[in-house]
Design an enzyme around this catalytic site. Structure first.
Site, mmCIF file in Angstrom:
data_model
loop_
_atom_site.group_PDB
_atom_site.id
_atom_site.type_symbol
_atom_site.label_atom_id
_atom_site.label_comp_id
_atom_site.label_asym_id
_atom_site.label_seq_id
_atom_site.Cartn_x
_atom_site.Cartn_y
_atom_site.Cartn_z
ATOM 1 N N HIS A 150 6.958 50.510 78.004
ATOM 2 C CA HIS A 150 8.255 50.876 78.556
ATOM 3 C C HIS A 150 9.353 49.862 78.236
ATOM 4 C CE1 HIS A 150 6.686 54.272 80.750
ATOM 5 N NE2 HIS A 150 5.764 53.520 81.320
ATOM 6 N N ARG B 70 0.031 45.819 77.375
ATOM 7 C CA ARG B 70 0.057 47.236 77.749
ATOM 8 C C ARG B 70 0.591 48.076 76.594
ATOM 9 N NH1 ARG B 70 2.783 49.891 83.193
ATOM 10 N NH2 ARG B 70 2.887 52.061 82.457
ATOM 11 N N ASP C 246 -5.977 39.989 68.091
ATOM 12 C CA ASP C 246 -5.990 38.924 67.086
ATOM 13 C C ASP C 246 -4.987 37.830 67.435
ATOM 14 O OD1 ASP C 246 -7.939 40.250 65.662
ATOM 15 O OD2 ASP C 246 -6.596 40.946 64.063
ATOM 16 N N GLU D 258 -3.270 57.981 85.650
ATOM 17 C CA GLU D 258 -1.947 58.382 86.109
ATOM 18 C C GLU D 258 -1.666 59.878 85.940
ATOM 19 O OE1 GLU D 258 0.790 55.925 83.931
ATOM 20 O OE2 GLU D 258 -0.367 56.086 82.092
ATOM 21 N N ASP E 142 3.580 57.984 87.880
ATOM 22 C CA ASP E 142 3.208 59.115 87.029
ATOM 23 C C ASP E 142 2.167 60.000 87.699
ATOM 24 O OD1 ASP E 142 4.754 59.102 84.624
ATOM 25 O OD2 ASP E 142 3.742 57.268 84.037
#
Length: 256
Positions: free
Chosen positions: A45, A70, A84, A148, A174
């Site tokens: 987001h 995220r 990585d 969600e 959500d």
């Protein structure tokens, strides 16, 4: 090489995390020193960039907090890139099925447990800890799914049965929208779904997680979460905390 989040969960303790959107290494370092057990860098987001995320991972590396990135979905290439760089966990949005969970869990781990391709750089201290990383990372890395949607709730037992799906975070906003009761977190439909997911976690023997939907500035909110059995507790972040501070200043000015 360690994961504070995994250590605390393995000890049966509750953990407290936060989420960052502004892309500031300074803020990331501050939150790490402030006592959060884990920190999510939100690339779903917020307009994060790979270089920006690496800078924040370097900042969090100066603190005890466990860094997690995220993502808006399970994306093997993005998962590989951020692991990585040194992320110790991936939080993927909209894990709706066992297949979604398996794809994410396997993308986080090297064979034979997964299909992650070899090529870590910062994660191995640029080659100085290659052997230790190779030996430990499959056990230390965590794949966390965001639950969600109504579909995810209906499939929750199968999702949590997936090996390598280490825990979940319930996304209240959500989920409430998906259930047809947007932002009505006290509605019985939402509460029943939350309970269903939490019960499934208990049956699966996996830690239950939630994004707090009550004020994180109240002790009662944290107590309710821990007493309900949650161990992975997401409480606000840079955006919420700064907004709250600005609101408090605004209120003070009206009293002058």
């Amino acid at each position: 090489m360690r994961s504070r989040l995994k250590e605390l969960l393995d000890a049966g303790q509750a953990t407290f995390g936060t989420q960052l959107r502004f892309g500031s290494p300074g803020i990331a370092e501050l939150f790490g020193h402030a006592g959060f057990d884990w920190i999510i860098l939100d690339a779903e987001h917020a307009p994060q960039t790979p270089i920006g995320i690496q800078s924040q991972l370097q900042a969090i590396g100066n603190t005890p907090a466990t860094p997690i990135v995220r993502l808006p979905k399970v994306d093997e290439e993005q998962i590989r890139l951020y692991l990585d760089m040194g992320a110790m966990g991936i939080l993927a949005a909209f894990i709706n099925t066992a297949e979604d969970a398996e794809l994410g869990a396997r993308a986080c781990r090297y064979p034979p447990l997964g299909n992650r391709g070899w090529g870590p750089h910062r994660a191995t201290q640029y080659g100085l800890q290659t052997n230790e990383y190779a030996e430990k990372i499959n056990d230390l890395v965590m794949f966390i799914g965001l639950i969600e949607t109504k579909e995810a709730v209906e499939n929750i037992d199968a999702i949590l049965a997936v090996e390598g799906m280490d825990t979940y975070i319930l996304g209240p906003a959500d989920l409430s929208i998906s259930l047809g009761v947007p932002f009505d977190f006290e509605n019985s439909t939402f509460q029943d779904a939350e309970q269903q997911v939490r019960d499934a976690a208990r049956r699966a023997g996996k830690p239950a997680g939630i994004g707090l939907y009550r004020s994180p500035f109240e002790l009662d909110t944290l107590q309710r979460a821990t007493e309900a059995g949650y161990q992975v507790i997401l409480m606000g972040g840079d955006e919420l905390f700064l907004t709250h501070g600005c609101q408090q200043i605004k209120k003070l000015r009206t009293k002058l």
